[in-house]
Design an enzyme around this catalytic site. Structure first.
Site, PDB file in Angstrom:
ATOM      1  N   HIS A   1       2.213  -3.978   9.203  1.00 20.20           N
ATOM      2  CA  HIS A   1       3.574  -3.734   8.730  1.00 20.20           C
ATOM      3  C   HIS A   1       4.396  -3.057   9.818  1.00 20.20           C
ATOM      4  CE1 HIS A   1       2.675  -4.799   4.551  1.00 20.20           C
ATOM      5  NE2 HIS A   1       1.543  -4.117   4.692  1.00 20.20           N
TER       6      HIS A   1
ATOM      7  N   HIS B   1       0.830  -1.204   0.000  1.00 19.36           N
ATOM      8  CA  HIS B   1       0.000   0.000   0.000  1.00 19.36           C
ATOM      9  C   HIS B   1       0.868   1.259   0.000  1.00 19.36           C
ATOM     10  CE1 HIS B   1      -2.800  -3.096   1.214  1.00 19.36           C
ATOM     11  NE2 HIS B   1      -3.822  -2.252   1.119  1.00 19.36           N
TER      12      HIS B   1
END
Length: 271
Positions: A235, A193
């Site tokens: 993440h 992303h």
């Protein structure tokens, strides 16, 4: 002779080392070679030496131990620095994962944070680009959209390949969603992303005429997309930073192989 033998037996009886509690002192240590000539055998049980094959077997087993079970007595400076930075990255990522679960401190804002992350997902961007390409009627618009589609496909393949190679897990035990499986965004490094948001924002800043407030909002959007992936626990911080760097280099690569208007028209007609 009988008198000398009786005196020797009396000496043996009076010797305290011949008592039962001191028998171990008279026995040779394990593994020590026995004397070649001894006038008298030591009283008490004899100690059997270990079989000769045991030492070799233990040495072979010690050599077969995995490296992670061995202690590094002299680690290098690079190893110490890398492990320290890795520990700091994990600690800070866990602190910023305020929406990682239902018991997190910002659990009520998890849905909104996930929605910000979805704006940087590959499926909506590829679908929206194809839809705009079908609706576009100008050559300049079709050229920009075709190159944007190429950049998005390049981003998905690059991120999926690096993630498959590194296979780094996230800071929390969070399972990827259905959309993540469709774009092969399963592992943590790099953040897909974040790379997509950086690449798209740089693409728009270079090829669209935007006012200053819109340009600032575009940069803030890319930053918020990367931050949202850390907040939901998918993440690490280094994953997001690496995603931003990869997204920038992807934009530079697309600029180098930029497809002209004629090439785009040929691809559209063939499609």
């Amino acid at each position: 002779m009988p008198a000398s033998q009786s005196r020797a037996r009396a000496r043996d009886r009076n010797n305290v080392l011949n008592r039962a509690e001191f028998l171990s002192l008279n026995q040779p240590p394990k593994g020590a070679p026995e004397p070649r000539s001894s006038g008298r055998k030591a009283s008490g049980p004899s100690v059997q030496p270990p079989p000769p094959g045991d030492g070799a077997r233990e040495r072979r087993q010690s050599q077969q131990l995995p490296e992670e079970d061995c202690m590094q007595l002299n680690p290098s400076f690079k190893g110490i620095a890398f492990n320290s930075l890795l520990a700091i990255d994990i600690c800070m990522s866990k602190r910023l994962g305020v929406c990682a679960g239902r018991a997190a401190s910002w659990a009520s804002a998890r849905s909104m944070v996930k929605l910000i992350g979805i704006t940087g997902h590959g499926i909506p961007w590829i679908g929206g680009t194809i839809l705009c390409l079908v609706k576009s009627s100008t050559l300049a618009g079709q050229e920009v959209l075709m190159n944007l589609l190429l950049a998005l496909l390049l981003d998905i393949m690059t991120v999926a390949g690096v993630q498959k190679l590194i296979k780094r897990r996230g800071p929390f035990e969070t399972s990827p969603g259905l959309l993540d499986y469709l774009t092969m965004d399963i592992y943590a490094f790099p953040a897909g992303h974040a790379s997509r948001a950086a690449m798209v924002s740089k693409f728009f800043l270079s090829h669209l005429v935007l006012a200053v407030p819109l340009r600032i909002l575009l940069v803030l959007w890319a930053f918020c997309v990367g931050l949202s992936r850390v907040m939901i626990g998918r993440h690490h911080i280094t994953d997001v930073v690496s995603g931003f760097v990869i997204g920038y280099f992807q934009f530079r690569l697309v600029e180098l192989v930029w497809m002209s208007s004629n090439t785009c028209q040929m691809l559209i007609s063939a499609w």
